[in-house]
Design an enzyme around this catalytic site. Structure first.
Site, mmCIF file in Angstrom:
data_model
loop_
_atom_site.group_PDB
_atom_site.id
_atom_site.type_symbol
_atom_site.label_atom_id
_atom_site.label_comp_id
_atom_site.label_asym_id
_atom_site.label_seq_id
_atom_site.Cartn_x
_atom_site.Cartn_y
_atom_site.Cartn_z
ATOM 1 N N ASP A 12 -24.220 -21.605 5.304
ATOM 2 C CA ASP A 12 -23.202 -22.931 5.904
ATOM 3 C C ASP A 12 -22.854 -23.440 4.976
ATOM 4 O OD1 ASP A 12 -22.287 -24.016 7.968
ATOM 5 O OD2 ASP A 12 -23.739 -25.711 7.941
ATOM 6 N N HIS A 29 -14.922 -18.411 3.229
ATOM 7 C CA HIS A 29 -15.947 -17.205 4.310
ATOM 8 C C HIS A 29 -15.820 -16.315 3.344
ATOM 9 C CE1 HIS A 29 -16.317 -19.277 7.240
ATOM 10 N NE2 HIS A 29 -15.161 -19.619 7.848
ATOM 11 N N LEU A 123 -35.098 -3.074 2.232
ATOM 12 C CA LEU A 123 -35.070 -4.352 2.950
ATOM 13 C C LEU A 123 -34.593 -3.852 4.304
ATOM 14 C CD1 LEU A 123 -34.919 -7.317 2.380
ATOM 15 C CD2 LEU A 123 -32.580 -6.934 2.014
HETATM 16 C C1 IPE Z 1 -24.376 -22.097 11.513
HETATM 17 O O1 IPE Z 1 -23.489 -22.972 11.571
HETATM 18 C C2 IPE Z 1 -24.443 -20.899 11.598
HETATM 19 C C3 IPE Z 1 -23.880 -20.280 11.088
HETATM 20 C C4 IPE Z 1 -24.498 -19.928 9.752
HETATM 21 C C5 IPE Z 1 -23.205 -18.798 11.046
HETATM 22 P P1 IPE Z 1 -22.424 -23.694 11.680
HETATM 23 O O2 IPE Z 1 -21.267 -24.651 10.744
HETATM 24 O O3 IPE Z 1 -21.910 -22.955 12.550
HETATM 25 O O4 IPE Z 1 -23.694 -24.814 13.301
HETATM 26 P P2 IPE Z 1 -22.607 -26.804 13.430
HETATM 27 O O5 IPE Z 1 -21.739 -26.630 14.465
HETATM 28 O O6 IPE Z 1 -23.112 -27.286 11.729
HETATM 29 O O7 IPE Z 1 -24.417 -27.306 13.559
HETATM 30 C C1 IPE Z 2 -20.682 -21.166 7.454
HETATM 31 O O1 IPE Z 2 -19.981 -22.075 7.427
HETATM 32 C C2 IPE Z 2 -19.703 -19.857 8.045
HETATM 33 C C3 IPE Z 2 -19.086 -18.758 9.868
HETATM 34 C C4 IPE Z 2 -20.804 -20.637 10.813
HETATM 35 C C5 IPE Z 2 -18.950 -18.684 9.728
HETATM 36 P P1 IPE Z 2 -18.656 -22.419 7.608
HETATM 37 O O2 IPE Z 2 -17.914 -22.065 8.244
HETATM 38 O O3 IPE Z 2 -19.544 -23.234 9.118
HETATM 39 O O4 IPE Z 2 -18.817 -23.582 6.823
HETATM 40 P P2 IPE Z 2 -18.308 -25.379 7.243
HETATM 41 O O5 IPE Z 2 -19.782 -26.110 7.371
HETATM 42 O O6 IPE Z 2 -17.497 -25.689 7.837
HETATM 43 O O7 IPE Z 2 -18.370 -26.314 5.709
HETATM 44 MG MG MG Z 3 -20.713 -25.525 9.034
#
Ligand code: IPE
Ligand code: IPE
Ligand code: MG
Length: 242
Positions: A12, A29, A123
């Site tokens: 995240d 990303h 792995l």
């Molecule tokens: C969780 O992150 C999902 C992934 C990292 C793929 P999100 O950014 O979607 O989660 P929330 O919305 O903060 O709970």
């Molecule tokens: C996690 O990073 C990746 C996915 C959920 C695909 P985010 O896109 O949720 O990044 P933040 O949390 O908004 O910074």
């Molecule tokens: Mg996020």
């Protein structure tokens, strides 16, 4: 040092990483891929049995269409670009999640990647795409219900082992260490069943900034935990006293 058999990571913070640079979220990303490579390499090197990475949740479809489309393209490109190297490293690659909802070109690559790496003995790498812990439990329940309806199973014979055998991660040890980067301390519908006794490690670092030292810190944290699984310290270690 006691290593976990199965590490799971909620990757995240990509969007915030990009925003901090005045870049579009999708740049975050893209940048996150380097951290993915690094974790795979490190876990392979340490001979950790399994690594499960949360890449796209069943709720991430709620994001703007443009971000979702770019993410899906990135998955396709990453598979095309990285598969040879993963195979060379002996990685066994699998995807977990509802793949029927993914674009056909991604489904095709996923199937090919799984087939190509199926007999690898390194792995065990799981990528969670369109995955939700609740979805997984529901699809397992549905599979068991089908068996019952067909007369192959009695409801009374459904136990934890049987349900677990129908989950996407069947056959793997439970997640022992769950790492979440980005500072949020929540599950966000990741391994609801398999993380029942996972040690939780929250890392404030945004995912694209995650490096080997951060993984090492998480593993050291794990090694320092006493895992009681509901038991008491004394009984577990056979020490005298109550
Ligand atoms: C969780 O992150 C999902 C992934 C990292 C793929 P999100 O950014 O979607 O989660 P929330 O919305 O903060 O709970
Ligand atoms: C996690 O990073 C990746 C996915 C959920 C695909 P985010 O896109 O949720 O990044 P933040 O949390 O908004 O910074
Ligand atoms: Mg996020």
């Amino acid at each position: 040092m006691m290593l976990p058999r199965h590490v799971a990571i909620t990757m995240d913070g990509n969007g915030r990483w990009a925003a901090a640079r005045g870049a579009p979220r999708t740049a975050g990303h893209k940048a996150g891929l380097e951290a993915v490579r690094l974790c795979i390499k490190e876990c392979s090197r340490l001979k950790i049995e399994a690594l499960t990475l949360f890449a796209f949740s069943s709720e991430n479809w709620r994001r703007p269409a443009e971000e979702v489309t770019t993410l899906m393209s990135l998955f396709v490109e990453a598979l095309d670009r990285e598969l040879d190297e993963l195979h060379r490293q002996g990685v066994r690659l699998r995807f977990i999640g509802e793949r029927g909802a993914l674009a056909m070109r991604l489904q095709t690559r996923i199937a090919a990647a799984e087939l190509r790496t199926a007999v690898n003995t390194g792995l065990k790498l799981q990528i969670a795409v369109n995955y939700g812990g609740r979805w997984d439990i529901v699809q397992a329940a549905r599979a068991l219900a089908r068996d019952c309806a067909a007369g192959a199973l009695r409801a009374a014979d459904i136990d934890e082992t049987r349900l677990a055998s129908r989950l996407a991660l069947a056959g793997l040890p439970d997640a022992e260490l769950l790492i979440r980067t980005g500072g949020e301390q929540r599950i966000s519908n990741f391994l609801l069943w398999e993380a029942a006794y996972a040690e939780l490690y929250f890392c404030p670092r945004l995912w694209p900034d995650f490096e080997a030292a951060d993984l090492a810190a998480a593993l050291a944290f794990f090694a320092g935990r006493e895992r009681r699984f509901g038991n008491t310290t004394a009984a577990r270690t056979g020490a005298a006293g109550s």
